[in-house]
Design an enzyme around this catalytic site. Structure first.
Site, PDB file in Angstrom:
ATOM      1  N   HIS A  66      25.491 -55.594  55.715  1.00 13.42           N
ATOM      2  CA  HIS A  66      26.600 -55.320  54.805  1.00 13.42           C
ATOM      3  C   HIS A  66      26.550 -56.190  53.548  1.00 13.42           C
ATOM      4  CE1 HIS A  66      30.342 -53.735  53.548  1.00 13.42           C
ATOM      5  NE2 HIS A  66      30.946 -53.646  54.708  1.00 13.42           N
ATOM      6  N   ASP A 119      44.327 -39.994  52.956  1.00 14.34           N
ATOM      7  CA  ASP A 119      44.061 -41.369  53.374  1.00 14.34           C
ATOM      8  C   ASP A 119      45.360 -42.098  53.706  1.00 14.34           C
ATOM      9  OD1 ASP A 119      42.405 -43.851  53.633  1.00 14.34           O
ATOM     10  OD2 ASP A 119      43.676 -44.446  51.956  1.00 14.34           O
ATOM     11  N   TYR A 135      44.153 -54.550  56.936  1.00 13.20           N
ATOM     12  CA  TYR A 135      43.261 -54.527  55.777  1.00 13.20           C
ATOM     13  C   TYR A 135      42.759 -53.104  55.578  1.00 13.20           C
ATOM     14  CZ  TYR A 135      38.733 -54.770  53.354  1.00 13.20           C
ATOM     15  OH  TYR A 135      37.674 -54.542  52.512  1.00 13.20           O
ATOM     16  N   THR A 166      34.848 -54.554  46.225  1.00 10.88           N
ATOM     17  CA  THR A 166      36.064 -54.160  46.938  1.00 10.88           C
ATOM     18  C   THR A 166      37.227 -55.104  46.635  1.00 10.88           C
ATOM     19  OG1 THR A 166      35.523 -55.499  48.890  1.00 10.88           O
ATOM     20  CG2 THR A 166      34.733 -53.216  48.860  1.00 10.88           C
TER      21      THR A 166
END
Length: 620
Positions: free
Chosen positions: A327, A417, A439, A452
């Site tokens: 990641h 969403d 989160y 992000t």
């Protein structure tokens, strides 16, 4: 995407990078006000008042000084956060990253032309490799279309990290090696690494100036498989990448000290396009149940995954595929891009290769044989043991909710969403009887090298709605009004976070500024409400929307007894998620909550004036 690729000749993938705006630093007062709002659901009156005083003191004192220093830093950097975020979130982390940091997900091809079928993995693997490497060639030519919102281009820098990228362990901090170059920038590695039964092979994917074809890939993969099946297993050097980072760094240094050639071999793996992992397992998977394959993609054989590579493409003996990716260099949307491209190509060609069957006289794959001793073999054995022990502490559940999807929620003018996020809040509230600090990923790719921001979905509005849902005396109209207020708040926060006006990264920047200045940690960060509300990576619910395509993926939760919840939303279904570690995932009951939330919206819009407050038959 195909239409975009066809029309992409006028735009180059990275052409807007220099013109993207710098990442802004939000106003201090605004960030602190939002922070106070975010902690409110987790505090009683006395606790909240104390935190208010701490925040006010911070704003008028050390916080103001740190903010000015942060503004100075931002003047000299187009992205003041980039280096800090990479280090703090990824490279400084010492826990094993393969399980705790990497993300993984299944390839969706089993839903159409490639259902699980024993003995198909080599032929299918040759095709999937060819499509992946066509994408690599498009990226080198800068023909991958620029992501845009409307006409606004987004940052594409993370796409550079997909191929020929690897994390290298360090004693206190890791580093990232990126060997990828566009054609205009120069040479880029063109060899593939293949891991099979503890052994490592490499071969070049370019022959006589052109990409080798699926029949030629099949020849190379067949050679590797036959060799591995008739000969003993290898030492499984790759398992070391699953270790605690400092232990792996020391083992790597020792491995290199044994024989300088070992460094050459490591660098061949590091610079390879990606790793193709050949696993012997045959995970069960259906379009309704992805649980077992996701579990194996995370916790499968560590001797055939190079945990530090930006991309491990994993094949199983029943012709099912997936990925496991570091990641650190990029976020999951990059993998969503390439996975969708490959899936569309497989659909377009009905899962077959329709070109020439001719196989040129290629050099056979080269095996990378490391010099090892008893210490390294013991290190490998210990790495495998700790990996399997930690993996056993994870529980995975990934199911398709097929009652409805994006089409119906949008028809009701509900953002899909936000719909899922509120359903999750209600599910947690019903199960645990309290709000869950949460989160959700928001993207900041409008800005140079943006990645992000944290969005905190557990708002006062969301909690108030959950309370009304649990109150039998509340009318449907009241519940609907509270729900729509929660929707509006969530949507507003997402827009603010994406436009550089979130607060979590700002607070992180202020904390790191204090550390760099050698100052004590401000009281704001040691206040119990800071961590209780999720600050410092303590979110009980770690969530992210993977997208609106067939592609899905997951990351483990942030905290030991938390939930990791990752989902994609399609026209007719929602596919959900992951849990860690001790309770069964299906206890969260999200399936019922999704139905109930939607039923509530239908009834409250269509029948609320006709239905008595006591009639809740539509709710779970």
């Amino acid at each position: 995407m195909e239409n975009q690729l066809a029309k992409s000749t006028e735009e180059r993938t990275f052409q807007y990078q220099d013109s993207l705006p710098s990442l802004p630093v939000p106003p201090l007062e605004e960030s602190l006000k939002k922070y106070l709002e975010s902690v409110k659901p987790f505090a009683n009156e006395e606790e909240y008042k104390k935190t208010e005083e701490i925040v006010q003191k911070f704003q008028n004192g050390i916080g103001a000084e740190l903010h000015q220093k942060l503004l100075e830093r931002a003047k000299g950097k187009r992205n003041w956060l980039e280096e800090w975020w990479l280090n703090v979130a990824y490279l400084d982390v010492r826990i094993p990253s393969q399980l705790n940091v990497n993300f993984a997900g299944p390839s969706p091809h089993f839903e159409h032309y490639w259902p699980p079928k024993e003995g198909t993995h080599l032929e299918r693997g040759s095709i999937i490799l060819w499509h992946n490497l066509n994408y690599w060639q498009l990226l080198r030519k800068e023909k991958v279309p620029v992501d845009k919102v409307g006409n606004t281009p987004l940052d594409m820098n993370q796409f550079r990290m997909l191929f020929s990228t690897c994390k290298v362990p360090g004693i206190t901090r890791d580093s990232i090696m990126n060997y990828f170059r566009t054609e205009s920038e120069g040479h880029s590695p063109s060899h593939l690494a293949v891991l099979c039964r503890g052994r490592v092979f490499v071969f070049d994917v370019i022959h006589e100036g052109s990409l080798i074809t699926p029949p030629e890939f099949l020849r190379q993969l067949t050679h590797i498989q036959e060799k591995c099946r008739r000969e003993p297993e290898g030492p499984g050097i790759a398992a070391l990448t699953s270790e605690e980072r400092t232990r792996w760094a020391k083992a790597r240094e020792y491995l290199i000290s044994l024989d300088p050639e070992n460094l050459t071999l490591l660098e061949k793996i590091q610079s390879s396009l990606f790793v193709y992992s050949m696993e012997d397992g045959r995970p069960h998977v259906t379009p309704e149940d992805y649980s077992q394959i996701i579990s194996i993609l995370f916790s499968g054989d560590p001797t055939v995954r190079w945990g530090d590579k930006s991309y491990n493409l994993i094949s199983f003996s029943n012709g099912v595929f997936g990925c496991n990716c570091d990641h650190a260099p990029y976020d999951a949307m990059v993998m969503v891009h390439i996975a969708h491209y490959v899936d569309e190509k497989i659909l377009e060609n009905e899962g077959r290769w329709k070109g020439s069957e001719k196989v040129r006289d290629l050099p056979f794959p080269e095996e990378l044989v490391f010099t090892v001793d008893e210490k390294i073999l013991n290190d490998i054995s210990q790495a495998k043991a700790q990996y399997l022990k930690e993996a056993s502490n994870l529980q995975f559940a990934a199911y398709a909710f097929t009652s409805f999807g994006k089409k119906l929620t949008k028809k009701k003018k509900l953002h899909p969403d936000t719909f899922i996020q509120l359903a999750l809040q209600l599910a947690y509230y019903r199960l645990h009887g309290r709000p869950g600090c949460c989160y959700e990923t928001a993207m900041t790719r409008y800005f140079y090298h943006g990645r992000t921001e944290t969005l905190r979905p557990c708002t006062t509005e969301a909690v108030r709605w959950c309370q009304f849902m649990q109150d039998p005396s509340a009318s449907l109209l009241e519940r609907q009004q509270k729900m729509l207020e929660a929707f509006a708040k969530h949507n507003k926060m997402m827009k603010e976070c994406s436009s550089g006006r979130g607060f979590d990264r700002h607070l992180l920047g202020l904390l790191l500024t204090a550390r760099e200045e050698g100052l004590p940690t401000p009281e704001l960060y040691t206040d119990p409400l800071f961590s209780r509300s999720g600050g410092g990576g303590n979110f009980v619910l770690s969530t992210s929307l993977v997208g609106y395509l067939r592609i899905q993926g997951v990351v483990v939760p942030m905290v030991h007894n938390g939930y990791g919840f990752f989902y994609h939303i399609r026209d007719d279904r929602l596919t959900l998620w992951l849990r860690h570690p001790e309770e069964y995932t299906n206890r969260l009951g999200l399936d019922k909550v999704c139905r109930g939330l939607f039923s509530l919206e239908i009834m409250s819009r269509d029948r609320c004036r006709k239905t008595s407050p006591a009639d809740f038959s539509c709710l779970p």
